[in-house]
Design a protein around this motif. Structure first.
Motif, PDB file in Angstrom:
ATOM      1  N   ILE A 563       0.853  -1.189   0.000  1.00  0.00           N
ATOM      2  CA  ILE A 563       0.000   0.000   0.000  1.00  0.00           C
ATOM      3  C   ILE A 563       0.888   1.239   0.000  1.00  0.00           C
ATOM      4  N   GLN A 564       0.695   2.116  -0.972  1.00  0.00           N
ATOM      5  CA  GLN A 564       1.475   3.344  -1.069  1.00  0.00           C
ATOM      6  C   GLN A 564       0.552   4.549  -0.891  1.00  0.00           C
ATOM      7  N   THR A 565       1.090   5.635  -0.377  1.00  0.00           N
ATOM      8  CA  THR A 565       0.250   6.781  -0.047  1.00  0.00           C
ATOM      9  C   THR A 565       0.645   8.019  -0.831  1.00  0.00           C
ATOM     10  N   ASP A 566      -0.353   8.879  -1.042  1.00  0.00           N
ATOM     11  CA  ASP A 566      -0.147  10.166  -1.706  1.00  0.00           C
ATOM     12  C   ASP A 566      -1.129  11.163  -1.124  1.00  0.00           C
ATOM     13  N   GLY A 567      -0.685  11.939  -0.164  1.00  0.00           N
ATOM     14  CA  GLY A 567      -1.557  12.941   0.415  1.00  0.00           C
ATOM     15  C   GLY A 567      -1.372  13.056   1.909  1.00  0.00           C
ATOM     16  N   ARG A 568      -2.411  13.528   2.562  1.00  0.00           N
ATOM     17  CA  ARG A 568      -2.336  13.796   3.989  1.00  0.00           C
ATOM     18  C   ARG A 568      -2.032  12.534   4.785  1.00  0.00           C
ATOM     19  N   GLN A 569      -1.046  12.630   5.685  1.00  0.00           N
ATOM     20  CA  GLN A 569      -0.681  11.535   6.575  1.00  0.00           C
ATOM     21  C   GLN A 569      -0.901  11.941   8.029  1.00  0.00           C
ATOM     22  N   PRO A 570      -1.280  11.006   8.896  1.00  0.00           N
ATOM     23  CA  PRO A 570      -1.408  11.330  10.320  1.00  0.00           C
ATOM     24  C   PRO A 570      -0.131  11.947  10.871  1.00  0.00           C
ATOM     25  N   ALA A 571      -0.299  12.926  11.731  1.00  0.00           N
ATOM     26  CA  ALA A 571       0.817  13.646  12.365  1.00  0.00           C
ATOM     27  C   ALA A 571       1.714  14.323  11.341  1.00  0.00           C
ATOM     28  N   ALA A 572       1.159  14.616  10.151  1.00  0.00           N
ATOM     29  CA  ALA A 572       1.894  15.347   9.108  1.00  0.00           C
ATOM     30  C   ALA A 572       3.190  14.652   8.713  1.00  0.00           C
ATOM     31  N   ALA A 573       3.196  13.328   8.748  1.00  0.00           N
ATOM     32  CA  ALA A 573       4.377  12.561   8.352  1.00  0.00           C
ATOM     33  C   ALA A 573       4.530  12.576   6.837  1.00  0.00           C
ATOM     34  N   ASN A 574       5.707  12.143   6.365  1.00  0.00           N
ATOM     35  CA  ASN A 574       5.929  11.977   4.934  1.00  0.00           C
ATOM     36  C   ASN A 574       5.099  10.811   4.408  1.00  0.00           C
ATOM     37  N   ASN A 575       4.901  10.797   3.105  1.00  0.00           N
ATOM     38  CA  ASN A 575       4.220   9.666   2.496  1.00  0.00           C
ATOM     39  C   ASN A 575       5.044   8.397   2.673  1.00  0.00           C
ATOM     40  N   GLN A 576       4.397   7.241   2.496  1.00  0.00           N
ATOM     41  CA  GLN A 576       4.990   5.990   2.950  1.00  0.00           C
ATOM     42  C   GLN A 576       4.482   4.798   2.140  1.00  0.00           C
ATOM     43  N   MET A 577       5.070   3.641   2.391  1.00  0.00           N
ATOM     44  CA  MET A 577       4.587   2.379   1.842  1.00  0.00           C
ATOM     45  C   MET A 577       4.494   1.374   2.981  1.00  0.00           C
TER      46      MET A 577
END
Length: 658
Positions: A563-577
């Motif tokens: 699962i890869q992310t593009d957008g808002r992350q909890p606690a303003a973290a960087n995007n992730q996999m």
């Protein structure tokens, strides 16, 4: 998918700031959020909010000679293991300007934007802040790796062990950050500053790249000098095929036969076929056009409004009349929004836009081979309140290929309806069926396909929250779909799948009736609700595994869901996999979810595939520093951030994820 804005600093967290995510659907059918909310009130909610469903099993029949590149894994166990699938220690959220992977893994940048296709080609030269339009020329960019790497696939070029050490890496290059492209720094540009070469350079940085790559003895990878290396850009000649080819709605320019489109752009996710070709998918094409006053008839206005055409966000219309919509040339936008088939093994081949798969903001086209040999393409239309689709070929793909016919030119396109009892139906987008008649304004099948969104509206399909990547678990036949988020103020129902609002998104899954992927009915369920974790905002992940805005998606041969992310992350973290190990459908336990990778400042994590032996993984980091603040990957000491592929290996040479 990457959200695009009129500002250099992309407001990823809120779709209200994103013209591409503003709803254009006038449909009044129940929103998917209503369906989910109703279902959650009617069914037994298991731990963490997961919903159970009866399982159906299927296996793939793919055993093609397409260099081990075809989807499918015949003979694998029907049910994935419930424990032990993930063997790595998860990492914490990331906030820095470096790629982080678990202990025991290494991650190295590879083929960043501007890498020359051949050893003698032009080297990357960043722009100069005080001299707009400096750096590499358009002609040089045409000979270099494109910008903003996205979906990709690895096609092996060898047998046995060599199949995992040598191949073609085919990469989408979705769009450009114009300020980095033309100035090398985070500097806003105005339309008046554009020159013809700047526009041509931007067009050359878009599209697709075919790159021959090989692993060195010590495990690093290199781009090979190869006749197969090539760029397919916004100016590459193409052709149309399928029912809409030659449609009056595709006629523009000269020769005016509706079969000769030029270029592909905003190439987001992808697919690949069992006959060894690559599918690139055109997403946010609508924002590349300027619409002149009086350019439309009433019907043209309705069509282009439904697709949100207009904006000239990349300033191409300032120097290229093809992207100016006029009364004399109203149809150029209709020539985009398609799935484009590319033969990576034939450098002189012409890409083909396959109209039978419909016109929309295609996020991807995952190809699965059904037990009866028909190919099935699963697709999402990435905009809030849009739909999920699938295409089923008319006959088994081998039969069609042997007859010289494309399996992607003849078949049925369906749009999904998700019912509140967990059942679902695929509704055929076929001229003459239901409301899709001449009397209702649909002239023929080509017209239905050019106006796919309007046809889906007419059928009463289920509106959803930004349907993005699709993937099939080839062991079990389970289909997965990421729904990134929906925070639009124009949302019809503010209970987004099933939350009100839905800033975090979720992943759904379904099983086709009887395990038959050509079926017109299915059972669906929620897989994960993203968010802060621990039940906050309805999320069904643990706090330490918190994530938001799921986007990229792939299920590896062992059933790990990446699962890869593009957008808002909890606690303003960087995007992730992250990786998830699905549990059996009757289990009350949550899926095991672990964070595997964190990206750099401002990037999207996207595109994921491994070599056949699963010992090398390729992922992409797109638009590092899009809001400023990044210098990744610091290639050759340069401070200009550059999108790139990342090569990931396990230090002991083992399978990725174990």
């Amino acid at each position: 998918m990457t959200e695009l804005t009129d500002r250099p600093a992309a407001a990823h967290a809120d779709a209200a700031f994103d013209a591409d995510d503003l709803p254009s659907s006038p449909a009044t059918t129940p929103h998917f959020a209503e369906v989910v909310q109703s279902r959650m009130s009617r069914r037994t909610v298991l731990q963490g909010g997961m919903l159970a469903a009866a399982g159906f099993l299927t296996t793939s029949l793919v055993d093609t000679p397409a260099a081990q590149a075809a989807p499918g894994a015949k003979g694998r166990p029907a049910v994935p293991p419930s424990t032990g699938l993930l063997g790595f220690t998860p990492i914490p959220p990331g906030y820095g300007d470096e790629v982080v992977v678990p202990e025991g893994y290494s991650a190295v940048p590879f083929i960043p934007w501007g890498t020359p296709l051949q050893p003698s080609g032009p080297r990357f030269v960043p722009g100069t802040p005080d001299l707009i339009g400096t750096g590499n020329t358009a002609a040089e960019q045409e000979q270099q790796v494109g910008m903003h790497h996205d979906g990709m696939h690895f096609f092996p070029l060898g047998e046995r062990k060599q199949a995992s050490r040598h191949g073609l890496l085919v990469v989408n290059h979705e769009y450009t950050d114009e300020y980095y492209l033309h100035t090398g720094t985070f500097t806003e540009l105005t339309p008046e500053q554009y020159t013809p070469d700047m526009v041509r350079k931007s067009q050359a940085a878009h599209g697709v790249g075919v790159y021959e790559v090989r692993a060195n003895r010590h495990g690093s990878w290199r781009l090979m000098p190869s006749k197969l290396n090539r760029r397919i850009t916004a100016n590459t000649p193409m052709t149309f095929s399928g029912p809409a080819a030659g449609s009056p709605l595709l006629v523009t320019g000269a020769p005016a036969d509706g079969t000769n489109p030029v270029g592909t752009m905003n190439n987001c996710a992808h697919g690949y076929t069992p006959w060894g070709t690559y599918l690139t998918c055109e997403e946010n094409f609508n924002g590349y056009f300027r619409v002149d006053a009086g350019a439309y008839t009433a019907s043209q206005q309705a069509l282009n409004s439904r697709y949100g055409v207009g904006g000239d966000r990349f300033n191409w219309a300032t120097q290229d009349d093809r992207f100016v919509v006029t009364a004399a040339r109203p149809n150029e936008p209709n020539r985009f929004g398609w799935v484009v088939e590319i033969d990576p093994f034939a450098a002189s081949s012409t890409p083909v836009k396959r109209t039978a798969l419909g016109r929309m903001k295609h996020e991807g086209a995952y190809i699965h081979v059904a037990d009866n040999g028909h190919v099935v393409a699963y697709m999402g239309d990435d905009q809030v309140n849009e739909y999920a689709y699938k295409f089923v070929s008319a006959r088994p793909w081998r039969t069609m290929v042997l007859a010289g016919q494309s399996p992607l030119d003849e078949g049925t396109l369906y749009v999904g309806r998700f019912n509140d009892d967990g059942s679902g139906a695929w509704l055929p987008l076929v001229h003459g069926t239901g409301p899709l008649t001449t009397a209702n304004g649909f002239a023929d099948q080509g017209d239905v396909l050019v106006r796919t969104r309007q046809a889906a509206d007419a059928l009463g399909a289920t509106r959803m929250d930004r349907p993005e990547w699709t993937a099939v678990d080839e062991r079990t036949g389970m289909v997965y779909l990421t729904l990134t988020n929906n925070t639009s103020s124009s949302k019809v129902v503010n209970a987004a799948n099933p939350r009100k609002p839905n800033p975090w998104g979720q992943i759904i899954r379904w099983e086709e009736r009887g395990g038959d992927h050509t079926s017109t009915s299915f059972q669906w369920d929620l897989f994960l609700l993203a968010g802060p974790g621990g039940g906050a905002d309805g999320s069904t992940v643990d706090t330490e595994d918190a994530f938001g805005s799921p986007d990229g998606l792939w299920v590896d041969p062992d059933s790990r869901v990446w699962i890869q992310t593009d957008g808002r992350q909890p606690a303003a973290a960087n995007n992730q996999m992250l990786a998830a190990a699905p549990t059996p459908l009757t289990s009350p336990a949550r899926p095991d979810v672990r964070r595997f990778l964190t990206g750099v400042i401002g990037c999207e994590v996207t595109g994921v595939i491994t070599t056949p032996d699963q010992r090398t993984m390729f992922i992409n980091l797109q638009h590092p520093g899009e809001d400023g603040g990044s210098t990744w990957p610091q290639d050759d000491g340069l401070a200009t951030p550059r999108s790139a592929t990342v090569v990931i290996v396990k230090d002991d040479g083992g399978v990725i994820g174990t």
